[in-house]
Design a protein around this motif. Structure first.
Motif, PDB file in Angstrom:
ATOM      1  N   ILE A 262      37.857  35.374  36.223  1.00 22.92           N
ATOM      2  CA  ILE A 262      37.155  36.590  36.620  1.00 22.92           C
ATOM      3  C   ILE A 262      36.997  36.634  38.133  1.00 22.92           C
ATOM      4  O   ILE A 262      36.516  35.690  38.755  1.00 22.92           O
ATOM      5  CB  ILE A 262      35.772  36.655  35.936  1.00 22.92           C
ATOM      6  CG1 ILE A 262      35.946  36.914  34.440  1.00 22.92           C
ATOM      7  CG2 ILE A 262      34.893  37.720  36.558  1.00 22.92           C
ATOM      8  CD1 ILE A 262      36.511  38.282  34.109  1.00 22.92           C
ATOM      9  N   GLU A 264      36.113  39.481  41.548  1.00 21.98           N
ATOM     10  CA  GLU A 264      35.646  40.802  41.987  1.00 21.98           C
ATOM     11  C   GLU A 264      36.243  41.142  43.342  1.00 21.98           C
ATOM     12  O   GLU A 264      36.240  40.314  44.260  1.00 21.98           O
ATOM     13  CB  GLU A 264      34.113  40.808  42.066  1.00 21.98           C
ATOM     14  CG  GLU A 264      33.510  42.072  42.627  1.00 21.98           C
ATOM     15  CD  GLU A 264      33.349  42.015  44.144  1.00 21.98           C
ATOM     16  OE1 GLU A 264      33.486  43.072  44.810  1.00 21.98           O
ATOM     17  OE2 GLU A 264      33.094  40.917  44.683  1.00 21.98           O
ATOM     18  N   VAL A 269      36.035  44.389  38.961  1.00 16.10           N
ATOM     19  CA  VAL A 269      36.212  43.083  38.327  1.00 16.10           C
ATOM     20  C   VAL A 269      37.547  43.064  37.585  1.00 16.10           C
ATOM     21  O   VAL A 269      37.921  44.040  36.928  1.00 16.10           O
ATOM     22  CB  VAL A 269      35.054  42.790  37.350  1.00 16.10           C
ATOM     23  CG1 VAL A 269      35.266  41.468  36.629  1.00 16.10           C
ATOM     24  CG2 VAL A 269      33.727  42.789  38.103  1.00 16.10           C
ATOM     25  N   SER A 270      38.256  41.963  37.704  1.00 13.44           N
ATOM     26  CA  SER A 270      39.547  41.835  37.020  1.00 13.44           C
ATOM     27  C   SER A 270      39.705  40.419  36.485  1.00 13.44           C
ATOM     28  O   SER A 270      38.969  39.511  36.865  1.00 13.44           O
ATOM     29  CB  SER A 270      40.699  42.151  37.982  1.00 13.44           C
ATOM     30  OG  SER A 270      40.742  41.190  39.037  1.00 13.44           O
ATOM     31  N   TYR A 271      40.688  40.272  35.606  1.00  9.52           N
ATOM     32  CA  TYR A 271      41.039  38.956  35.068  1.00  9.52           C
ATOM     33  C   TYR A 271      42.381  38.579  35.675  1.00  9.52           C
ATOM     34  O   TYR A 271      43.433  39.113  35.301  1.00  9.52           O
ATOM     35  CB  TYR A 271      41.118  39.007  33.545  1.00  9.52           C
ATOM     36  CG  TYR A 271      41.320  37.649  32.908  1.00  9.52           C
ATOM     37  CD1 TYR A 271      40.320  36.676  32.974  1.00  9.52           C
ATOM     38  CD2 TYR A 271      42.496  37.340  32.238  1.00  9.52           C
ATOM     39  CE1 TYR A 271      40.497  35.429  32.387  1.00  9.52           C
ATOM     40  CE2 TYR A 271      42.685  36.100  31.642  1.00  9.52           C
ATOM     41  CZ  TYR A 271      41.682  35.151  31.723  1.00  9.52           C
ATOM     42  OH  TYR A 271      41.855  33.911  31.146  1.00  9.52           O
ATOM     43  N   PHE A 481      33.346  35.599  42.691  1.00  6.57           N
ATOM     44  CA  PHE A 481      32.482  36.395  41.820  1.00  6.57           C
ATOM     45  C   PHE A 481      31.067  35.925  42.077  1.00  6.57           C
ATOM     46  O   PHE A 481      30.825  34.721  42.137  1.00  6.57           O
ATOM     47  CB  PHE A 481      32.858  36.203  40.346  1.00  6.57           C
ATOM     48  CG  PHE A 481      32.200  37.176  39.411  1.00  6.57           C
ATOM     49  CD1 PHE A 481      32.662  38.484  39.321  1.00  6.57           C
ATOM     50  CD2 PHE A 481      31.113  36.804  38.628  1.00  6.57           C
ATOM     51  CE1 PHE A 481      32.060  39.397  38.466  1.00  6.57           C
ATOM     52  CE2 PHE A 481      30.512  37.708  37.768  1.00  6.57           C
ATOM     53  CZ  PHE A 481      30.981  39.012  37.692  1.00  6.57           C
ATOM     54  N   TYR A 537      36.121  41.484  27.611  1.00  6.61           N
ATOM     55  CA  TYR A 537      35.692  40.349  28.432  1.00  6.61           C
ATOM     56  C   TYR A 537      35.453  40.799  29.872  1.00  6.61           C
ATOM     57  O   TYR A 537      34.395  40.535  30.457  1.00  6.61           O
ATOM     58  CB  TYR A 537      36.783  39.283  28.358  1.00  6.61           C
ATOM     59  CG  TYR A 537      36.485  37.960  29.011  1.00  6.61           C
ATOM     60  CD1 TYR A 537      35.597  37.061  28.427  1.00  6.61           C
ATOM     61  CD2 TYR A 537      37.133  37.590  30.182  1.00  6.61           C
ATOM     62  CE1 TYR A 537      35.353  35.812  29.008  1.00  6.61           C
ATOM     63  CE2 TYR A 537      36.894  36.355  30.765  1.00  6.61           C
ATOM     64  CZ  TYR A 537      36.007  35.474  30.180  1.00  6.61           C
ATOM     65  OH  TYR A 537      35.765  34.245  30.760  1.00  6.61           O
ATOM     66  N   VAL A 538      36.417  41.520  30.428  1.00 10.33           N
ATOM     67  CA  VAL A 538      36.296  42.025  31.803  1.00 10.33           C
ATOM     68  C   VAL A 538      35.187  43.073  31.895  1.00 10.33           C
ATOM     69  O   VAL A 538      34.396  43.075  32.852  1.00 10.33           O
ATOM     70  CB  VAL A 538      37.639  42.604  32.280  1.00 10.33           C
ATOM     71  CG1 VAL A 538      37.476  43.332  33.624  1.00 10.33           C
ATOM     72  CG2 VAL A 538      38.690  41.501  32.396  1.00 10.33           C
ATOM     73  N   TYR A 541      31.758  41.535  32.203  1.00 12.37           N
ATOM     74  CA  TYR A 541      31.474  41.033  33.550  1.00 12.37           C
ATOM     75  C   TYR A 541      31.310  42.176  34.554  1.00 12.37           C
ATOM     76  O   TYR A 541      30.536  42.064  35.511  1.00 12.37           O
ATOM     77  CB  TYR A 541      32.573  40.072  34.003  1.00 12.37           C
ATOM     78  CG  TYR A 541      32.372  38.668  33.492  1.00 12.37           C
ATOM     79  CD1 TYR A 541      31.418  37.831  34.057  1.00 12.37           C
ATOM     80  CD2 TYR A 541      33.131  38.178  32.431  1.00 12.37           C
ATOM     81  CE1 TYR A 541      31.232  36.539  33.594  1.00 12.37           C
ATOM     82  CE2 TYR A 541      32.937  36.892  31.952  1.00 12.37           C
ATOM     83  CZ  TYR A 541      31.989  36.070  32.535  1.00 12.37           C
ATOM     84  OH  TYR A 541      31.792  34.800  32.062  1.00 12.37           O
ATOM     85  N   GLN A 542      32.021  43.275  34.340  1.00 15.33           N
ATOM     86  CA  GLN A 542      31.865  44.430  35.220  1.00 15.33           C
ATOM     87  C   GLN A 542      30.440  44.980  35.117  1.00 15.33           C
ATOM     88  O   GLN A 542      29.810  45.305  36.124  1.00 15.33           O
ATOM     89  CB  GLN A 542      32.877  45.511  34.864  1.00 15.33           C
ATOM     90  CG  GLN A 542      32.829  46.739  35.772  1.00 15.33           C
ATOM     91  CD  GLN A 542      33.356  46.462  37.162  1.00 15.33           C
ATOM     92  OE1 GLN A 542      34.530  46.134  37.338  1.00 15.33           O
ATOM     93  NE2 GLN A 542      32.493  46.590  38.170  1.00 15.33           N
TER      94      GLN A 542
END
Length: 551
Positions: A262, A264, A269-271, A481, A537-538, A541-542
């Protein structure tokens, strides 16, 4: 070593704290942030920093902490002296460090808690535990007490770094633990650096380090082909690692990736393991591996085996805390092993590396058993000052150090006769809890203690390391992150996927780099990860990031 920058005091954080408390109160029935804990009737001293309790008053606080095995906390002179300064008696429950997580969980389960939990760290006092036990009123909410009157030193730190309070505030608006806050010259390190073999650079007359992935490739080819160790054998290993755990972070940065996971960027936010940038990184590493530039044993060797190669002068570029840990050379010789210069590539024209958030959570928490929250927080706040941090690390005068006057009439600190000059750290670990633990304090660079008054401390090496860090790492370092809390629901969501994603991506990374799997399989690899729920999942976290950013 140089002293850290003086912290600037201001009132802005007091306003922030007031707003935070007001917001918290509107979302919780735990009024006053104290979870219903009744304050002790013990009167506190309001005229000066020490003692903390008023004259004639008595207060005892119990502390649970990991024991490091060098000494019982009752016998540590720093804690004994601090009791005299503060007027607060402290008692200790210190199970061995290895047993501490189990003992702490049992204490929570049986409600057999001490007043203070000290030095646990976020791996033991986890974010989920903070949220859960905080909501139950077992851990005390601290935000009401983070004020210039009660915690002036911590308040200064929070004003200096606006992310500090955000990073220790849970989704319910409360603060349940205080952090460990490194602010020394290498605090930005996310993990161990990479180092070049300076002797090889000299032998090849290399005067400028690579700044692009192409330039690094060219240098590694020279390491392979031009006998830089001068033994007439083709035994050079241009680049080595153990399971890519050091190299990955540094070389991914050349492709705009700070971490494998993860990340940012500009609020998004990306994987990263499914990005085209990550694919480009894998293709580059596959090229190095297939051409003998990356150690063929990268996925099979131990760290000891890596270091054995370094001591045979077989390594050109490698990671370790300091280069001489791998090469076996002296500190003086290591001054010739330059720190890795962050790279750019066609994919990413701006150098970037992962930078540490410079704090660790879970260092200090109060339980509902605590008889005086304000006194406890005043007790710990001293260690968030430069003076207090130095006191915690080096102890009171006359134990680990004493004052002496040098030939110029200046007062300096020298080791006491009781200290073994060949093993000063073992002695220090017997007098203070600030040894091997995530302790609640700042860490800054202090003037080192001297062996004798007229000996000028040799800080050449660490000064050089700090300078290398400031020149090469600091300009490119970005926190991948932010350190933040997930809600219980969010944590449950990501926990389901996290282990499976990590296991699969690590397995496939090795296969792509070593050529076991062709890059023709890339789309299939991405589809597999997508089928594992990476989109949710992303998104989780976003949501957590957006909440943190808006705090």
């Amino acid at each position: 070593m140089r002293s850290g920058n003086k912290l600037i005091y201001g009132l802005g954080i007091a306003l922030f704290s007031t707003l935070l408390v007001a917001c918290s109160a509107s979302n919780s029935s735990q009024g006053n942030g104290s979870n219903g804990v009744q304050e002790s009737s013990v009167k506190l001293n309001t005229e000066s920093q020490f003692p903390i309790v008023a004259e004639g008053e008595e207060l005892t606080l119990s502390i649970m902490a990991p024991g490091m095995g060098l000494a019982e906390w009752d016998d540590m002179q720093t804690l004994q002296d601090y009791m005299k300064q503060t007027g607060i008696t402290t008692t200790y429950v210190t199970p061995p460090n290895a047993d501490f997580p189990t003992k702490l969980n049992l204490a929570f389960a049986a409600d057999d808690l001490t007043d203070i939990i000290y030095g646990a760290g976020s791996n033991t006092l986890t974010s989920a535990m903070e949220i859960d036990y905080g909501a139950q009123g077992i851990l005390v909410a601290l935000e009401d007490y983070i004020t210039p009157e009660i915690m002036p030193n911590f308040t200064k730190l929070a004003e200096e770094d606006p992310n500090l309070l955000k990073s220790i505030t849970t989704p319910d608006g409360h603060i349940y633990s205080l952090p460990f806050v490194p602010r020394n010259g290498t605090a930005i390190w996310y993990q161990q650096p990479m180092w070049y073999n300076g002797e090889w650079l000299d032998n090849l007359e290399v005067t400028e380090l690579p700044k692009t992935t192409d330039e690094l490739y060219d240098l590694l080819v020279r390491f392979r082909d031009e006998d830089p160790n001068g033994n007439g054998q083709k035994d050079e290993i241009p680049l080595t690692d153990v399971e890519m755990n050091g190299t990955r972070l540094w070389l991914m940065g050349a492709f705009g990736i700070k971490v494998k996971g993860i990340q940012e960027d500009d609020g998004v936010v990306s994987y990263t393991p499914i990005s085209e940038n990550y694919k480009a990184f894998l293709q580059y590493m596959n090229k190095l591996y297939s051409e003998g530039l990356l150690d063929k044993e990268v996925y099979s060797q131990s760290n000891d085996q890596k270091q054995a190669k370094g001591q045979k002068n077989q390594l050109g570029l490698f990671n370790d805390y300091y280069s001489f840990f791998t090469t076996g050379r002296t500190e003086k010789e290591a001054l010739n092993d330059p720190l890795f210069q962050p790279l750019t590539s066609e994919v990413s024209t701006e150098a970037v590396i992962a930078g540490s958030p410079r704090l660790s959570r879970g260092a200090f928490a109060l339980t509902h058993k605590n008889p005086s929250i304000e006194a406890s927080l005043r007790w710990v706040d001293y260690f968030y000052s430069e003076e207090g941090a130095k006191y915690l690390e080096q102890g009171p005068e006359g134990v680990y150090w004493e004052t002496a006057t040098n030939k110029d009439g200046e007062e300096v600190r020298v080791y006491t006769p009781e200290v073994d000059l060949d093993d000063t750290e073992s002695f220090r670990g017997k007098i203070t809890p600030a040894y091997g633990l995530v302790t609640p304090n700042i860490v800054i660079d202090h003037e080192p203690i001297r062996k004798n008054a007229d000996e000028e401390p040799d800080t050449t090496f660490i000064d050089w390391v700090v300078n290398e860090t400031e020149e090469k790492m600091t300009p490119a370092a970005e926190v991948p992150f932010p350190l933040l809390y997930l809600t219980k629901e969010e944590n449950d969501k990501v926990a389901t996927n996290a282990t499976d994603l990590a296991t699969y991506t690590e397995e496939m990374e090795a296969k792509f780099i070593t050529g076991v799997t062709s890059f023709d399989e890339w789309d299939k690899y991405v589809q597999t990860i997508e089928s594992m729920g990476v989109e949710e999942y992303v998104a989780t976290y976003q949501t957590a990031y957006d909440r943190w950013a808006a705090n």
